[in-house]
Design an enzyme around this catalytic site. Structure first.
Site, short mmCIF file in Angstrom:
data_model
loop_
_atom_site.label_atom_id
_atom_site.label_comp_id
_atom_site.label_asym_id
_atom_site.label_seq_id
_atom_site.Cartn_x
_atom_site.Cartn_y
_atom_site.Cartn_z
N TYR A 21 0.84 -1.19 0.00
CA TYR A 21 0.00 0.00 0.00
C TYR A 21 0.88 1.25 0.00
O TYR A 21 1.89 1.31 0.72
CB TYR A 21 -0.90 0.01 1.24
CG TYR A 21 -1.99 -1.04 1.17
CD1 TYR A 21 -2.72 -1.24 0.00
CD2 TYR A 21 -2.29 -1.83 2.28
CE1 TYR A 21 -3.72 -2.20 -0.06
CE2 TYR A 21 -3.28 -2.80 2.22
CZ TYR A 21 -3.99 -2.97 1.04
OH TYR A 21 -4.97 -3.92 0.97
N ARG A 201 -5.45 7.25 -9.58
CA ARG A 201 -4.74 6.06 -9.11
C ARG A 201 -5.53 4.82 -9.52
O ARG A 201 -6.71 4.93 -9.88
CB ARG A 201 -4.50 6.10 -7.60
CG ARG A 201 -5.76 6.09 -6.77
CD ARG A 201 -5.42 6.20 -5.27
NE ARG A 201 -4.72 5.02 -4.79
CZ ARG A 201 -5.33 3.93 -4.29
NH1 ARG A 201 -6.65 3.87 -4.22
NH2 ARG A 201 -4.64 2.91 -3.86
N ASN A 203 -6.63 0.97 -8.26
CA ASN A 203 -6.68 -0.01 -7.18
C ASN A 203 -7.05 -1.35 -7.79
O ASN A 203 -7.76 -1.41 -8.79
CB ASN A 203 -7.72 0.41 -6.15
CG ASN A 203 -7.61 -0.41 -4.89
OD1 ASN A 203 -6.51 -0.60 -4.38
ND2 ASN A 203 -8.71 -0.94 -4.42
N TYR A 294 -7.18 -9.24 3.42
CA TYR A 294 -8.05 -8.07 3.30
C TYR A 294 -8.73 -8.02 1.93
O TYR A 294 -9.92 -7.69 1.81
CB TYR A 294 -7.25 -6.78 3.54
CG TYR A 294 -8.06 -5.54 3.26
CD1 TYR A 294 -9.06 -5.13 4.14
CD2 TYR A 294 -7.88 -4.81 2.08
CE1 TYR A 294 -9.84 -4.01 3.86
CE2 TYR A 294 -8.65 -3.70 1.79
CZ TYR A 294 -9.62 -3.31 2.69
OH TYR A 294 -10.41 -2.22 2.40
N LYS A 295 -7.99 -8.38 0.90
CA LYS A 295 -8.56 -8.34 -0.45
C LYS A 295 -9.46 -9.54 -0.73
O LYS A 295 -10.08 -9.61 -1.79
CB LYS A 295 -7.43 -8.27 -1.50
CG LYS A 295 -6.74 -6.91 -1.59
CD LYS A 295 -5.68 -6.91 -2.66
CE LYS A 295 -4.93 -5.59 -2.78
NZ LYS A 295 -5.71 -4.50 -3.38
C1 HEM Z 1 -10.78 10.66 -1.10
C2 HEM Z 1 -11.60 9.75 -1.47
C3 HEM Z 1 -11.49 8.30 -1.09
C4 HEM Z 1 -12.51 7.53 -0.66
C5 HEM Z 1 -13.96 7.96 -0.47
C6 HEM Z 1 -11.99 6.20 -0.43
C7 HEM Z 1 -12.74 5.13 0.01
C8 HEM Z 1 -12.24 3.86 0.26
C9 HEM Z 1 -13.02 2.76 0.77
C10 HEM Z 1 -14.50 2.83 1.12
C11 HEM Z 1 -12.20 1.69 0.88
C12 HEM Z 1 -12.62 0.29 1.40
C13 HEM Z 1 -12.48 0.31 2.91
C14 HEM Z 1 -13.12 -0.91 3.58
O1 HEM Z 1 -12.54 -2.01 3.51
O2 HEM Z 1 -14.20 -0.74 4.18
C15 HEM Z 1 -10.90 2.10 0.43
C16 HEM Z 1 -9.81 1.29 0.33
C17 HEM Z 1 -8.55 1.74 0.03
N1 HEM Z 1 -8.19 3.04 -0.23
FE1 HEM Z 1 -9.39 4.63 -0.43
N2 HEM Z 1 -10.66 6.19 -0.74
C18 HEM Z 1 -10.31 7.46 -1.13
C19 HEM Z 1 -9.06 7.87 -1.54
C20 HEM Z 1 -7.94 7.10 -1.47
C21 HEM Z 1 -6.61 7.55 -1.82
C22 HEM Z 1 -6.28 8.93 -2.36
C23 HEM Z 1 -5.77 6.49 -1.60
C24 HEM Z 1 -4.30 6.37 -1.78
C25 HEM Z 1 -3.54 7.27 -2.28
C26 HEM Z 1 -6.57 5.39 -1.10
C27 HEM Z 1 -6.08 4.16 -0.79
C28 HEM Z 1 -6.84 3.06 -0.47
C29 HEM Z 1 -6.30 1.70 -0.35
C30 HEM Z 1 -4.85 1.28 -0.53
C31 HEM Z 1 -7.38 0.88 -0.04
C32 HEM Z 1 -7.34 -0.66 0.13
C33 HEM Z 1 -7.75 -1.24 -1.21
C34 HEM Z 1 -7.48 -2.72 -1.43
O3 HEM Z 1 -6.56 -3.30 -0.87
O4 HEM Z 1 -8.19 -3.31 -2.26
N3 HEM Z 1 -7.87 5.80 -1.03
N4 HEM Z 1 -10.94 3.43 0.07
#
Ligand code: HEM
Length: 311
Positions: A21, A201, A203, A294-295
């Protein structure tokens, strides 16, 4: 279903043979919020069905978010018309606007800034014309809060649960995110974002099945697919799920628009690219257990690795 058959259009998400991450955001070029793909009609139909059947699951807003909602409508309309002039048009007569979606043969007249003239809340209206999920994060007290969103294709999370939460609260379930200070660094990055300089970005995750609507609320329906992966069906059943996410500063409401465009590619098609297959094998083999867990891919990681190796 948004299954991509042509590898040229697939947003390949990996840079290295190892995945951790990080803040992997890059400046968005061109600075456009939306993208139409060949599955436009199919996905819009599915979105609208989900919104009708599960309105609370797919749309949430707080009363003070109306200004931000309108700012999103204005930006997306501008992008639709400038990028796809054959498919969308907008007539403006003062504040009286008429939007035409020529793909769907639809027309909507409204008074800009007056939500009572639209059939849905502004964000809910414009979201019904684009494939992206749309989230509004509003800034106050030095933090960002999820104050409105239209979300039909979540990767295992709940909009109804997360509405009102701060960025850090939303990201709490992610292993190591807080402990390694990544949440602090990303909030600081987001707070410094400026209008006219959007970021993007990618994901990724794996999923057993090809559903776009993998909401937390329906986990009992689709989650069991994880136990059904075998060496015979892995190529067809397992999909690489990639979200192209974009971030835009909205200066008038002092908020951020976060868009999510979800793409699914069956492994069978993915492995046709030799370099992708090699890199993903290395990355998946090395992926820390807590990220795999987690994934949601721990149950069938080994089956996927054997499949990638055998090709
Ligand atoms: C600003 C708006 C953003 C929203 C609303 C958002 C929302 C979310 C949500 C709802 C999750 C899933 C959390 C869960 O398991 O309940 C998530 C996962 C994640 N987010 Fe964000 N996110 C945002 C921006 C970002 C940014 C800018 C980054 C990194 C630069 C980021 C990095 C991550 C990562 C690494 C995960 C885990 C994903 C995975 O392993 O599949 N997020 N995000």
């Amino acid at each position: 279903m948004s299954i991509i058959k042509n590898l040229d259009f697939f947003p390949y998400p990996f840079k290295d043979d190892m995945y951790r991450y990080s803040n992997n955001s890059l400046p968005l070029e061109p600075p456009i919020s939306i993208q139409l793909t060949p599955s436009y009609c199919e996905e819009i139909k599915l979105k609208r069905e989900l919104l009708t059947e599960h309105p609370k699951r797919c749309f949430q807003s707080r009363p003070h978010a109306m200004r931000g909602q309108w700012e999103i409508v204005h930006m997306i309309l501008e992008h639709l018309v400038s990028e796809y002039p054959n498919h969308f048009s907008l007539e403006k007569n003062g504040e009286n606007w008429t939007f035409h979606n020529h793909i769907l043969s639809e027309k909507q007249s409204f008074v800009s800034g007056d939500h009572t003239t639209l059939p849905f809340e502004p964000l809910d209206f414009i979201g019904r014309h684009v494939q992206e999920d749309l989230i509004l994060m509003m800034e106050r007290d030095g933090d960002l809060f999820l104050d409105a969103g239209q979300l039909c294709f979540p990767a295992n999370w709940s909009l109804a649960f997360n509405v009102g939460m701060s960025f850090k609260e939303i990201h709490r379930p992610i292993p190591g995110f807080k402990e390694e200070g990544l949440d602090d660094r990303i909030v600081r990055f987001l707070m410094r974002m400026e209008a006219g300089e959007p970021w993007s970005r990618r994901n990724w995750s794996l999923m057993a099945g090809s559903r776009l609507d993998t909401s937390l609320e329906t986990f009992d329906v689709w989650g069991k697919g994880r136990n059904e992966v075998t060496k015979e069906n892995v190529g067809e059943l397992v999909h690489l799920r990639v979200e192209v996410q974009k971030l835009f500063r909205l200066p008038r409401s002092n908020s951020i628009l976060f868009t999510i465009h979800t793409h699914l590619l069956p492994l069978r098609t993915f492995v046709e690219n030799k370099e992708w297959r090699r890199q993903f094998f290395e990355l998946l083999k090395e992926l820390p257990d807590q990220i795999a867990e987690y994934k949601g891919l721990s149950q069938y990681r080994q089956t996927v690795l054997e499949y990638l190796k055998s090709r």
